[in-house]
Scaffold this active site. Sequence first.
Site, PDB file in Angstrom:
ATOM      1  N   ASP A  25      -6.329  -2.196  -7.829  1.00  0.00           N
ATOM      2  CA  ASP A  25      -6.926  -2.815  -6.647  1.00  0.00           C
ATOM      3  C   ASP A  25      -7.221  -4.278  -6.924  1.00  0.00           C
ATOM      4  O   ASP A  25      -7.394  -4.676  -8.079  1.00  0.00           O
ATOM      5  CB  ASP A  25      -8.213  -2.101  -6.238  1.00  0.00           C
ATOM      6  CG  ASP A  25      -8.576  -2.451  -4.800  1.00  0.00           C
ATOM      7  OD1 ASP A  25      -7.915  -1.938  -3.882  1.00  0.00           O
ATOM      8  OD2 ASP A  25      -9.483  -3.271  -4.601  1.00  0.00           O
ATOM      9  N   ARG A  71      -5.981  12.262  -5.850  1.00  0.00           N
ATOM     10  CA  ARG A  71      -7.253  11.633  -5.499  1.00  0.00           C
ATOM     11  C   ARG A  71      -8.365  12.666  -5.321  1.00  0.00           C
ATOM     12  O   ARG A  71      -9.536  12.368  -5.580  1.00  0.00           O
ATOM     13  CB  ARG A  71      -7.021  10.831  -4.206  1.00  0.00           C
ATOM     14  CG  ARG A  71      -8.211  10.145  -3.618  1.00  0.00           C
ATOM     15  CD  ARG A  71      -8.586   8.902  -4.383  1.00  0.00           C
ATOM     16  NE  ARG A  71      -9.549   8.157  -3.588  1.00  0.00           N
ATOM     17  CZ  ARG A  71     -10.846   8.463  -3.536  1.00  0.00           C
ATOM     18  NH1 ARG A  71     -11.319   9.438  -4.273  1.00  0.00           N
ATOM     19  NH2 ARG A  71     -11.661   7.767  -2.759  1.00  0.00           N
ATOM     20  N   ARG A 123       0.822  -1.223   0.000  1.00  0.00           N
ATOM     21  CA  ARG A 123       0.000   0.000   0.000  1.00  0.00           C
ATOM     22  C   ARG A 123       0.852   1.268   0.000  1.00  0.00           C
ATOM     23  O   ARG A 123       0.434   2.289   0.526  1.00  0.00           O
ATOM     24  CB  ARG A 123      -0.957   0.025   1.194  1.00  0.00           C
ATOM     25  CG  ARG A 123      -1.967  -1.106   1.210  1.00  0.00           C
ATOM     26  CD  ARG A 123      -2.949  -0.932   0.048  1.00  0.00           C
ATOM     27  NE  ARG A 123      -4.053  -1.861   0.171  1.00  0.00           N
ATOM     28  CZ  ARG A 123      -5.282  -1.507   0.572  1.00  0.00           C
ATOM     29  NH1 ARG A 123      -5.547  -0.273   0.873  1.00  0.00           N
ATOM     30  NH2 ARG A 123      -6.235  -2.403   0.639  1.00  0.00           N
ATOM     31  N   ARG A 159      -2.974   6.787   0.713  1.00  0.00           N
ATOM     32  CA  ARG A 159      -3.486   7.990   1.378  1.00  0.00           C
ATOM     33  C   ARG A 159      -2.526   8.653   2.359  1.00  0.00           C
ATOM     34  O   ARG A 159      -2.718   9.799   2.719  1.00  0.00           O
ATOM     35  CB  ARG A 159      -4.803   7.647   2.088  1.00  0.00           C
ATOM     36  CG  ARG A 159      -5.951   7.483   1.120  1.00  0.00           C
ATOM     37  CD  ARG A 159      -7.167   6.940   1.814  1.00  0.00           C
ATOM     38  NE  ARG A 159      -6.923   5.570   2.277  1.00  0.00           N
ATOM     39  CZ  ARG A 159      -7.778   4.864   2.995  1.00  0.00           C
ATOM     40  NH1 ARG A 159      -8.918   5.385   3.361  1.00  0.00           N
ATOM     41  NH2 ARG A 159      -7.481   3.629   3.355  1.00  0.00           N
TER      42      ARG A 159
HETATM   43  O1  1CP Z   1       0.549   0.816  -3.327  1.00  0.00           O
HETATM   44  C1  1CP Z   1       0.006  -0.278  -3.482  1.00  0.00           C
HETATM   45  O2  1CP Z   1       0.110  -1.227  -2.665  1.00  0.00           O
HETATM   46  C2  1CP Z   1      -0.721  -0.544  -4.784  1.00  0.00           C
HETATM   47  C3  1CP Z   1      -2.138  -0.343  -4.774  1.00  0.00           C
HETATM   48  C4  1CP Z   1      -3.097  -1.223  -3.986  1.00  0.00           C
HETATM   49  C5  1CP Z   1      -3.040  -2.587  -3.653  1.00  0.00           C
HETATM   50  C6  1CP Z   1      -1.897  -3.555  -3.841  1.00  0.00           C
HETATM   51  C7  1CP Z   1      -4.350  -0.739  -3.559  1.00  0.00           C
HETATM   52  C8  1CP Z   1      -4.806   0.643  -3.694  1.00  0.00           C
HETATM   53  N1  1CP Z   1      -5.063  -1.789  -3.054  1.00  0.00           N
HETATM   54  C9  1CP Z   1      -4.288  -2.930  -3.074  1.00  0.00           C
HETATM   55  C10 1CP Z   1      -4.645  -4.280  -2.655  1.00  0.00           C
HETATM   56  C11 1CP Z   1      -5.873  -4.495  -1.847  1.00  0.00           C
HETATM   57  N2  1CP Z   1      -7.124  -3.918  -1.990  1.00  0.00           N
HETATM   58  C12 1CP Z   1      -5.968  -5.442  -0.821  1.00  0.00           C
HETATM   59  C13 1CP Z   1      -4.847  -6.376  -0.447  1.00  0.00           C
HETATM   60  C14 1CP Z   1      -3.850  -5.729   0.448  1.00  0.00           C
HETATM   61  C15 1CP Z   1      -4.213  -5.729   1.897  1.00  0.00           C
HETATM   62  O3  1CP Z   1      -4.481  -6.817   2.431  1.00  0.00           O
HETATM   63  O4  1CP Z   1      -4.129  -4.658   2.496  1.00  0.00           O
HETATM   64  C16 1CP Z   1      -7.268  -5.402  -0.300  1.00  0.00           C
HETATM   65  C17 1CP Z   1      -7.828  -6.237   0.831  1.00  0.00           C
HETATM   66  C18 1CP Z   1      -8.003  -4.439  -1.051  1.00  0.00           C
HETATM   67  C19 1CP Z   1      -9.434  -4.091  -0.911  1.00  0.00           C
HETATM   68  C20 1CP Z   1      -9.597  -2.648  -0.662  1.00  0.00           C
HETATM   69  N3  1CP Z   1      -9.473  -1.677  -1.627  1.00  0.00           N
HETATM   70  C21 1CP Z   1      -9.785  -2.003   0.579  1.00  0.00           C
HETATM   71  C22 1CP Z   1     -10.002  -2.684   1.935  1.00  0.00           C
HETATM   72  C23 1CP Z   1     -11.485  -2.839   2.111  1.00  0.00           C
HETATM   73  C24 1CP Z   1     -11.906  -3.534   3.383  1.00  0.00           C
HETATM   74  O5  1CP Z   1     -12.648  -2.890   4.157  1.00  0.00           O
HETATM   75  O6  1CP Z   1     -11.592  -4.709   3.583  1.00  0.00           O
HETATM   76  C25 1CP Z   1      -9.795  -0.600   0.334  1.00  0.00           C
HETATM   77  C26 1CP Z   1      -9.988   0.508   1.308  1.00  0.00           C
HETATM   78  C27 1CP Z   1      -9.584  -0.430  -1.081  1.00  0.00           C
HETATM   79  C28 1CP Z   1      -9.467   0.845  -1.833  1.00  0.00           C
HETATM   80  C29 1CP Z   1      -8.061   1.230  -2.087  1.00  0.00           C
HETATM   81  N4  1CP Z   1      -7.188   0.452  -2.812  1.00  0.00           N
HETATM   82  C30 1CP Z   1      -5.972   1.091  -2.928  1.00  0.00           C
HETATM   83  C31 1CP Z   1      -6.105   2.367  -2.257  1.00  0.00           C
HETATM   84  C32 1CP Z   1      -5.027   3.399  -2.172  1.00  0.00           C
HETATM   85  C33 1CP Z   1      -7.399   2.420  -1.722  1.00  0.00           C
HETATM   86  C34 1CP Z   1      -8.008   3.595  -0.960  1.00  0.00           C
HETATM   87  C35 1CP Z   1      -8.750   4.407  -1.952  1.00  0.00           C
HETATM   88  C36 1CP Z   1      -8.891   5.841  -1.585  1.00  0.00           C
HETATM   89  O7  1CP Z   1      -9.882   6.167  -0.912  1.00  0.00           O
HETATM   90  O8  1CP Z   1      -8.060   6.662  -2.014  1.00  0.00           O
END
Ligand code: 1CP
Length: 351
Positions: A72, A36, A23, A27
């Site tokens: 994502d 964003r 990640r 943010r």
């Molecule tokens: O920098 C990086 O790592 C690359 C981008 C990336 C990756 C690898 C994002 C951007 N998401 C992910 C993977 C991801 N997405 C996972 C696996 C990693 C982990 O276990 O942490 C998971 C579970 C998600 C699902 C997801 N997408 C969530 C969690 C939801 C939950 O409640 O379980 C969220 C909040 C997102 C949105 C997201 N994805 C990425 C970002 C930066 C964001 C936030 C978006 C925003 O509001 O700006």
Amino acid sequence: MNDLLLRALRRETVSRPPVWMMRQAGRYLPEYRAVRAKSDFLTMCRTPELAVEVTLQPVDLIGVDAAIIFSDILVIPEAMGMHLTLDEGIGPQFPTPLREPADVERLRTVVPEERLDYMLAALRMARRALDGRVPLIGFAGAPWTLAAYMVEGRGTKQFAVAKRMLFEQPAMAHALLDRLAVAVGDFLVAQVSAGAQVVQLFDSWAGALAPDEFRAFGLPYLARAARRAREAGAPVIVFAPGAGWALDEIAAATGADAIGVDWHTAPAAARRQLAPFPVAMQGNLDPCALYAAPSEIRARTQAMIRQFGPTGHIVNLGHGILPDVPPAHARAFVDAVKEWEWTPERVAACR
Ligand code: 1CP
């Protein structure tokens, strides 16, 4: 060309380990929030120029040794025809989750070059923009983790609805996981063709499963996707947080080049479990440790490097970086790794 990550994945001798953060494009960076503020999350994913801009931010601003493409894990269910929303403060949601076998049958078969072409385009553009500075990582969610979101509809603490399916409708679960294993494997192969030099599988909800269920519904499908991706010729990292008890089984079943270690697992325990396997380890500082003062971050990071030892270690956090970590603290973590040197004395002390 900084190829430390690729060398650590081959378990070559390195003077210091490579470092990146799960990640890392996100943010906690004001520069990410500025991009964003002008576009919603899915637009950012689907616009290669924007995805590449934020992919490069942690390389330029924090100094990490790898870039991970901004996207994502939920883009696969979306490409299968599920409507995905991402509302401020709530997170990603599928308003119409899968509830019965017919819902699984209705899912579209994913041809990555068609419905996921935007991520492949972003990878191609990121590779050009990086120009060999650091390796580029592609990724996908593992089948169980994607199924959990598709059935539950959103992230929850326990994934009770998705787990209920495993016990109540196991045939539906297997049908869904089977389709996901194919989609995830195909997508990772396409990512490697588009320029990803390493791919990581995130089985983020592995820890929601008891050992029997992980062995029945998690691991076999994770292994299928990982083995298919490996055939594409790029190293594969498998991260299954919450399944630290199964590191050896994960290494054996997936044939992965590296196994992610979550922050619950002591480095020494991971090393012991993985000793019989030809794998590197990735991890595992507690993401909350980045709230500590920079001097403390440095001490903890270097203590961790010692514990993992001199070969086959990729420094990372034990899960994703938290959104309210000061960027200077992320930099302290990365700098602590860059200051480290595996001197002969330090190597000898590790034996
Ligand atoms: O920098 C990086 O790592 C690359 C981008 C990336 C990756 C690898 C994002 C951007 N998401 C992910 C993977 C991801 N997405 C996972 C696996 C990693 C982990 O276990 O942490 C998971 C579970 C998600 C699902 C997801 N997408 C969530 C969690 C939801 C939950 O409640 O379980 C969220 C909040 C997102 C949105 C997201 N994805 C990425 C970002 C930066 C964001 C936030 C978006 C925003 O509001 O700006």
